[in-house]
Scaffold this motif. Structure first.
Motif, PDB file in Angstrom:
ATOM      1  N   CYS A 187       2.927   2.492   2.088  1.00 34.76           N
ATOM      2  CA  CYS A 187       2.880   3.274   3.331  1.00 34.76           C
ATOM      3  C   CYS A 187       4.244   3.806   3.727  1.00 34.76           C
ATOM      4  O   CYS A 187       4.357   4.745   4.513  1.00 34.76           O
ATOM      5  N   GLY A 188       5.307   3.171   3.233  1.00 31.49           N
ATOM      6  CA  GLY A 188       6.649   3.666   3.544  1.00 31.49           C
ATOM      7  C   GLY A 188       7.212   3.191   4.873  1.00 31.49           C
ATOM      8  O   GLY A 188       8.302   3.599   5.257  1.00 31.49           O
ATOM      9  N   PHE A 189       6.505   2.331   5.586  1.00 37.90           N
ATOM     10  CA  PHE A 189       7.021   1.846   6.874  1.00 37.90           C
ATOM     11  C   PHE A 189       8.356   1.097   6.724  1.00 37.90           C
ATOM     12  O   PHE A 189       9.106   0.962   7.663  1.00 37.90           O
ATOM     13  N   PRO A 236       3.538  -4.056   7.677  1.00 37.95           N
ATOM     14  CA  PRO A 236       2.279  -4.470   8.286  1.00 37.95           C
ATOM     15  C   PRO A 236       1.305  -5.052   7.263  1.00 37.95           C
ATOM     16  O   PRO A 236       0.364  -5.740   7.644  1.00 37.95           O
ATOM     17  N   ALA A 237       1.541  -4.787   5.997  1.00 39.50           N
ATOM     18  CA  ALA A 237       0.617  -5.298   4.992  1.00 39.50           C
ATOM     19  C   ALA A 237       1.013  -6.701   4.534  1.00 39.50           C
ATOM     20  O   ALA A 237       0.359  -7.285   3.678  1.00 39.50           O
ATOM     21  N   ILE A 287       0.820  -1.213   0.000  1.00 45.37           N
ATOM     22  CA  ILE A 287       0.000   0.000   0.000  1.00 45.37           C
ATOM     23  C   ILE A 287       0.856   1.266   0.000  1.00 45.37           C
ATOM     24  O   ILE A 287       0.371   2.364   0.273  1.00 45.37           O
ATOM     25  N   ARG A 305       9.794   0.182  -0.965  1.00 45.04           N
ATOM     26  CA  ARG A 305       8.609   0.757  -1.596  1.00 45.04           C
ATOM     27  C   ARG A 305       8.924   1.237  -3.006  1.00 45.04           C
ATOM     28  O   ARG A 305       8.154   0.996  -3.949  1.00 45.04           O
TER      29      ARG A 305
END
Ligand SMILES: Cc1cc2nc3c(=O)[nH]c(=O)nc-3n(C[C@H](O)[C@H](O)[C@H](O)COP(=O)(O)OP(=O)(O)OC[C@H]3O[C@@H](n4cnc5c(N)ncnc54)[C@H](O)[C@@H]3O)c2cc1C
Ligand code: SF4
Ligand code: SF4
Lengths: 356, 459
Positions: free
Chosen positions: A25-27, A85-86, A23, A46
């Motif tokens: 998110c860049g985490f 997390p995804a 997604i 990412r």
């Protein structure tokens, strides 16, 4: 996000569900060692997934220079997976990417001879004989020692010592490569075929002294059939003792063992029992060996190693332990060059040395 | 390259050497942030290291009339860093110097590319914390936090980024460097430009240094979880908790869809049969914290189906981490998530929550809702199949209704994620034409050529 992959032309390089999972998110940015080197989005997990999406849709041509550069600059260490997390399976995406990017004549020339050697069982067998890795042995158990292909040549003591530490392990020198090398270097099909063949040749449980092989093998033939050496020795409760002068011992995790199979406590537990265990600040992140990376990306590999060696020096260790032959070689090279007093040792060799 | 002349690129290279990227692949990677549906590649990416280099970039941009979009970690959720008109993306990710952490003055001075997580760890060595604490803190930058006025998981008691920014150094589009505010707790000399720049989303100036207040690390923190049959019940409990005593640090909630998604990822043993989960917690002196947490549990007791207090610090950390990963965890269940950020006055929370559920049903969209309940801030999140344009359209229509209803209830279209390109079409509904015009005049005063982040705030 999959709006990137819904274009009419889909190249079918990637499994759609794997690519769709991200997604953006860049985490993962702070976890990535190559992003730390460049600070550039395209060298982050990412950013690389964005590149993969552009390749998939044809928005970037297959011969684009950034695609080539980034598919090779990536360590394949999978540190990004642990913070995602995804649940993005980056390791699998990278395998699919290299399968396209490094297929046939596009493969870096320096890794080609390695794959050729690893393809040939008889060469590996000869290597093992010449270097005296563990000898053929039948036991009553359904548990067999895996003989890593390059380990047989480079570190033959490791398999010998594991066979000595656990006499119940069967040894069968007539085994081939597990195919991890192939899967990570642009030949996914061969990589899987070799793993399956190894799984058939060695029925039952396979014990391996290499974190990288463990993760690949588990991925193909199932986690339940594969045990890494420190996991195995912890379970076997092998008899080891502390030395009189307590040694200061650190660890270098194997990326795929830690990030792929979630095995990181076991070696620490084994070391904690026999030495003063010192956790290196970056024990969990890549040493720059990363399979063939030290050959293909010399400059970056050295930059990553230099930081690691500085850390080891600062910790004033007697030994730094590796759980993967590639990391072992990388650390030995770095420590030798900096004339360090610290020695790098495989965990199996270390534990064998601690037997009363 | 269509928007930028070779001469401009040559000037940038003369200034920054190889910290100028023009390969199509690199540009593509900078063409998106954490927002779905918005993409546009820049023509060039620059990576300055110092304020002087930023000023140099801005002078070149002004001379050649090239738009500049400032980008931190690119974790924003409103397409604020998508360079809609191309031009230059100015990345702050290599401006990572942490210049000072002062225990005595309880503040820090840093460059904009320092991540919130790194700043927090540095502050901790002096017994201090960086309050804003957004869910994205490990990845997002201080510059980004300031430019979006980020909120976090303890906003109810501590407020948001705005309350902590003491001073800023910023570069104007013509390359002039200004310093606003400073190390002073009190300072009313002039308009409050510091606060104007907070939340300005890179449309007024490029922030190059931040002086940020820190607070002492509280001696203790405790957390608990209460489960309810519905989000409405949880919302009423939130209202009652706030009415019953001093504001606690944390009141976060999530609905059944979110509980299932988080549990699937984090395996914490959350109750999957509940309709809503409320994470409550407080920090401060140990006995005060115990009293506060006990009071919250007591207020919940009337309505909650179960209440559990976190037994250890580790368990509490797990709960907070689970709440932080709510959005990505939700994303596992579909190919695309569209997340919103409406905020209403706290007494209207129950009504808003019910409206979101009814709207989701009306448009046939799967929406999971979580949010900073104590702040009245909701993140309704639609999980859609990206290959199905009708589903995306339905989600957009549902959110249209949700925005309008929030504003009707005295709320706003975005509480903390910002306007960016994604919310710009709804902004006038919230602000009215007079304020929109004033915003444009302010933008014009800072950026007469309209070079900074065009197509966003003030455009
Ligand atoms: C999973 C997830 C959870 C999140 N949780 C929260 C949350 O709890 N609370 C919250 O508020 N937000 C949250 N966010 C949104 C986002 O993380 C924040 O908006 C954050 O502050 C953005 O920081 P960044 O460094 O990524 O900035 P970017 O996304 O790079 O930029 C955001 C905006 O700031 C501008 N900008 C950045 N740096 C500068 C600078 N130096 N000078 C001028 N302008 C600048 C950009 O132009 C842009 O307009 C979350 C996002 C994700 C993906
Ligand atoms: S953390 Fe995972 S979902 Fe987020 S950007 Fe990285 S790979 Fe994508
Ligand atoms: S595998 Fe390692 S180097 Fe490659 S993107 Fe992931 S974290 Fe970065």
């Amino acid at each position: 996000m999959s709006e990137d992959t819904t274009s009419a032309v889909s190249k079918n390089v990637f499994s759609k569900d794997l690519l769709d999972a991200c997604i953006s998110c860049g985490f993962c940015l702070p976890a990535c060692p190559t992003y730390a080197l460049t600070g550039q989005e395209q060298s982050s997990p990412r950013g690389r997934i964005t590149l993969m999406r552009m390749l998939e849709t044809g928005e970037l041509p297959a011969d684009d220079s950034t695609l080539a550069e980034e598919s090779s600059l990536c360590l394949g260490c999978r540190a990004c997976e642990t913070v995602c997390p995804a649940g993005v399976q980056y390791g699998h995406l990278l395998e699919e990417w290299r399968d396209e990017q490094w297929s046939g004549s596009k493969r870096p020339w320096i890794v080609r001879p390695l794959l050729l050697v690893a393809n040939r069982k008889w060469v590996l067998r000869l290597l093992g004989l010449a270097r005296r890795s563990a000898r053929k042995r039948e036991t009553s158990t359904q548990t067999t020692l895996m003989l890593g292909c390059f380990e047989r040549a480079l570190f033959p003591s490791v398999s010998r010592n594991l066979a000595a530490l656990d006499p119940t392990l069967a040894v069968d020198p007539d085994q081939g490569c597990c195919g991890a090398l192939h899967a990570h270097n642009g030949d996914l099909e061969q990589g899987r075929d070799l793993a399956r063949a190894l799984g058939e040749r060695l029925p039952g449980t396979i014990v391996t002294t290499s974190g990288g092989c463990a993760a690949h093998l588990a991925d193909v033939i199932g986690r339940d059939r594969v045990v890494e050496a420190s996991e195995w020795l912890l379970k076997q409760n092998t008899d080891t003792a502390k030395t009189e002068r307590p040694l200061r011992v650190g660890l270098q995790d194997s990326c795929h063992l830690r990030n792929g199979l979630g095995v990181w406590q076991e070696p620490r537990e084994l070391l904690g029992r026999t030495a003063t265990y010192v956790e290196l600040p970056s024990a969990g992140s890549c040493c720059g060996a990363a399979g063939t990376y030290a050959l293909v990306r010399k400059k970056e590999s050295k930059a990553i190693l230099a930081k690691k060696i500085a850390e080891i020096e600062a910790a004033d260790l007697d030994l730094v332990i590796a759980v993967n032959p590639g990391c072992l070689r990388q650390l030995q090279t770095g420590l030798r060059k900096s004339k360090s007093r610290t020695k790098a040792v495989h965990i199996v060799d270390y534990l064998r040395g601690r037997q009363p | 390259m269509d928007k930028i002349s070779p001469a401009a690129v040559a000037d940038l290279r003369a200034l920054l050497g190889d910290r100028v990227l023009t390969e199509p692949g690199a540009l593509a990677a900078y063409g998106r942030d954490a927002t779905p549906l918005f993409r546009h590649a820049p023509d060039v990416v620059v990576q300055p290291l110092t304020t002087e280099e930023v000023a140099g970039v801005m002078r070149i941009a002004t001379r050649h009339r090239v738009p500049v979009t400032t980008r931190g970690a690119g974790t924003n959720l409103c397409a604020a860093t998508v360079p809609l008109s191309g031009g230059i993306v100015l990345s702050t990710m290599r401006m990572t110097a942490l210049l000072e952490v002062s225990r005595e003055e309880m503040l820090t001075v840093c460059q904009p590319g320092v991540t919130a997580g790194a700043l927090n760890r540095a502050a901790a060595t002096e017994g201090l914390i960086y309050v804003p604490d957004p869910g994205s803190k490990e990845a997002s930058t201080i510059g980004g936090n300031v430019a979006t006025c980020a909120g976090g998981l303890r906003g109810l008691k501590y407020g948001v980024t705005r309350q902590y920014v003491l001073g800023l150094e910023a570069v104007l589009p013509d390359g002039e460097v200004i310093r606003t505010g400073g190390r002073l707790v009190k300072d009313v000399a002039g308009y409050d430009l510091t606060r104007l720049l907070v939340g300005s989303e890179g449309t007024l100036a490029v922030i190059t240094e931040i002086t940020m207040a820190l607070v002492p690390n509280p001696a203790a923190a405790r957390y608990g979880v209460a489960y309810f049959e519905s989000m409405t019940d949880a919302s009423v409990a939130v209202r009652d908790i706030v009415a019953s005593g001093p504001a606690p640090a944390t009141l976060e909630f999530m609905d059944a869809v979110c509980i299932a998604a988080v549990e699937d990822f984090a395996h914490l043993g959350l109750r999957l049969d509940a309709g809503a989960l409320l994470l409550f917690g407080d920090d401060g002196e140990p006995d005060a914290v115990d009293r506060s947490v006990a009071r919250m549990a007591e207020v919940c007791a009337g309505r909650a189906t179960h209440i559990e207090l976190a037994a250890s610090v580790a368990a509490a950390e797990d709960l907070l981490a689970a709440r932080r990963c709510n959005l990505p965890a939700l994303a596992r269940s579909g190919s695309m998530t569209i997340l919103e950020d409406v905020t209403v006055p706290r007494p209207k929370l129950a009504e808003m929550v019910a409206f979101v559920a009814a709207t989701a049903e009306k448009h046939g969209v799967r929406i999971g809702t979580f949010g900073h309940a104590g702040d009245g801030n909701l993140h309704p999140t639609a999980v859609v199949d990206a290959d199905d344009p009708a589903a995306t359209a339905a989600a957009v229509a549902a959110f249209d209704d949700i925005f309008r209803h929030a504003v009707d209830l005295g709320g706003t279209i975005t509480g903390e994620h910002g306007v960016g390109a994604a919310k710009l079409p709804y902004l006038e509904h919230r602000l009215g034409p007079e304020q929109m015009a004033l915003l444009r005049r302010i933008k014009g005063a800072f950026d007469p050529l309209g070079l900074l982040n065009p197509g966003k705030l003030g455009s």
